[in-house]
Design an enzyme around this catalytic site. Structure first.
Site, mmCIF file in Angstrom:
data_model
loop_
_atom_site.group_PDB
_atom_site.id
_atom_site.type_symbol
_atom_site.label_atom_id
_atom_site.label_comp_id
_atom_site.label_asym_id
_atom_site.label_seq_id
_atom_site.Cartn_x
_atom_site.Cartn_y
_atom_site.Cartn_z
ATOM 1 C CD GLU A 68 -3.048 -1.011 2.214
ATOM 2 O OE1 GLU A 68 -4.215 -1.319 1.921
ATOM 3 O OE2 GLU A 68 -2.701 -0.637 3.358
ATOM 4 C CB CYS A 95 3.170 7.392 3.172
ATOM 5 S SG CYS A 95 3.767 6.337 4.499
ATOM 6 C CB CYS A 98 7.040 -5.136 8.949
ATOM 7 S SG CYS A 98 8.260 -4.154 9.858
ATOM 8 C CB CYS A 145 5.872 -1.890 16.155
ATOM 9 S SG CYS A 145 7.609 -1.576 15.731
ATOM 10 C CB CYS A 175 2.738 -1.016 13.705
ATOM 11 S SG CYS A 175 2.915 -0.781 11.924
ATOM 12 C CB CYS A 198 0.826 6.911 11.208
ATOM 13 S SG CYS A 198 1.553 8.295 10.344
#
Length: 416
Positions: free
Chosen positions: A131, A144, A151, A155, A158, A389
């Protein structure tokens, strides 16, 4: 509420795209031709030489192709009108300028845009999705960009961290995200922005780049470096290094190298002022604790009051948002040319946190502002399309998560 997008072609050279949320036909098998997008100037010159371009013409052809690719945004060699027709055909046989497939395009009620892009299989792999988000603001438009599919950092606040790492994106795939955004926003010469689009009234639609999408950029260093070298080139995409920000969760050994070899602005996903809490929020902290991370920031090449490091701090209710936390943050950053971005937490399905109350965020902001740090509160953008975010994740992974949840509910209902 998300707004459906008018899917008219905005750049006459750009490929068509499916309506919001709809998938288009699958891409064909892997193209054997060499992609030119994402090659550095040196790599492009070497590819042209290998393709049989006479050595005395290589520099000229390299400059011509470079400007057509990155300044004009063409997607076909036929559009390169200052190159002879027979040479264009020769180039088309050997090289490709293909864009990724746009699976879906969404527009938030606040004007934020999100594209789900699908890249073809690489070698024995499968097609992958990432994305990319465009955030229009007064006087600038920020894109962005993702650096990995998934990933490894997990985290806890996230959404992307709930998706396992599939692979690194290539330099081509990183640069292609920027070209697609410029296509769709009419940011190439002769392009037209979508009717009613929220973009800056003056200047370029894409004026700023942040490596802050899916993935950890410093775990894909070589490809990120090559891509940003292309993006910063003054005769192509031409985004100044001072308008490019690389965000890292704190891969300490790579921070100095990023400053020396890439030379863009640095952002640190900090989010906590104590190691015990940061270990939970950003598990990478167990390997590179706060003291080591901040020392690397003090030594970041080029850091100064004119080139401050941005520290990102997500506001989590009852977790890291007290006045004591704000005062500890000020103390931690003492001596580092820095600014602080306070990010109200953006919820996602299954997230274990809540956003801090607005009064709490303002109190926190006042404390760090009085200490001399610019700490704008980043108003949530694109929440209604999961584009804010910490909310990015490939749609395939979201679909699989929904299927797992549905299966779990079905099993629970049967008592098995």
């Amino acid at each position: 509420m998300a707004i459906a997008l008018d899917i008219a072609r905005l750049n006459p050279n750009a490929p068509p795209v499916a309506a919001t949320g709809a998938a288009v036909a699958a891409m064909p098998d892997e193209d054997p031709r060499l992609p030119l997008i994402g090659l550095t100037r040196e790599q492009l010159g070497a590819a042209l030489l290998e393709a049989g371009i006479p050595p005395r013409q290589v520099n000229m052809r390299e400059n011509q192709i470079w400007q057509w690719l990155y300044h004009r945004g063409v997607t076909s060699f036929d559009a390169m009108t200052n190159i002879a027709k027979d040479l264009r055909a020769q180039l088309a046989e050997r090289f490709t300028l293909a864009r990724p497939e746009i699976v879906a395009e969404q527009v938030s009620s606040d004007g934020t845009r999100k594209w789900l892009m699908r890249f073809p299989a690489r070698g024995a792999g499968k097609p992958v999705e990432v994305e990319t988000v465009y955030i229009p603001e007064e006087g600038r438009g920020t894109l962005c960009v993702s650096s990995q599919v998934g990933c490894t950092l997990t985290c806890s606040f996230c959404h992307t961290g709930t998706q396992t790492l599939v692979r690194n994106l290539t330099a081509e795939e990183i640069v292609a995200q920027i070209l697609v955004a410029r296509d769709r926003l009419g940011d190439h010469p002769g392009g037209a922005a979508p009717e009613g689009a929220a973009i800056p009234t003056e200047g370029r639609a894409v004026s700023n780049i942040v490596m802050m999408g899916m993935g950890e950029p410093l775990y894909n260093f070589d490809n990120v470096k090559a891509a940003l070298t292309v993006v910063a080139d003054g005769e192509g995409v031409a985004v100044s290094r001072r308008r490019i920000t690389l965000s890292t969760s704190g891969v300490v050994p790579m921070i100095e190298r990023a400053g020396a070899e890439i030379g863009v602005m640095l952002a640190i996903s900090l989010h906590a002022v104590r190691d015990d809490l940061r270990d939970e929020l950003v598990p990478l902290n167990r390997k590179y604790p706060i003291a080591e991370l901040l020392e690397a920031c003090r030594n970041y090449p080029g850091v100064s009051n004119a080139r401050r490091i941005t520290f990102e701090y997500v506001m989590l209710k009852g977790v890291n948002d007290s006045p004591a936390d704000a005062k500890a943050l000020v103390k931690l950053l003492r001596g580092i040319p820095a600014k602080i971005n306070l990010i109200p937490f953006n919820p996602w399905p299954g997230s274990p946190y809540e956003c801090s109350d607005w009064e709490t965020i303002e109190t926190f902001s006042d404390i760090v502002n009085r200490a001399g740090y610019a700490s704008p509160i980043r108003t949530p953008r694109g929440r209604d399309i999961l584009a804010a975010c910490g909310q990015l994740k490939s749609e395939t992974q979201r679909m699989r998560a929904r299927e797992r949840m549905a299966l779990g509910a079905m099993v629970a209902g049967t008592g098995e």
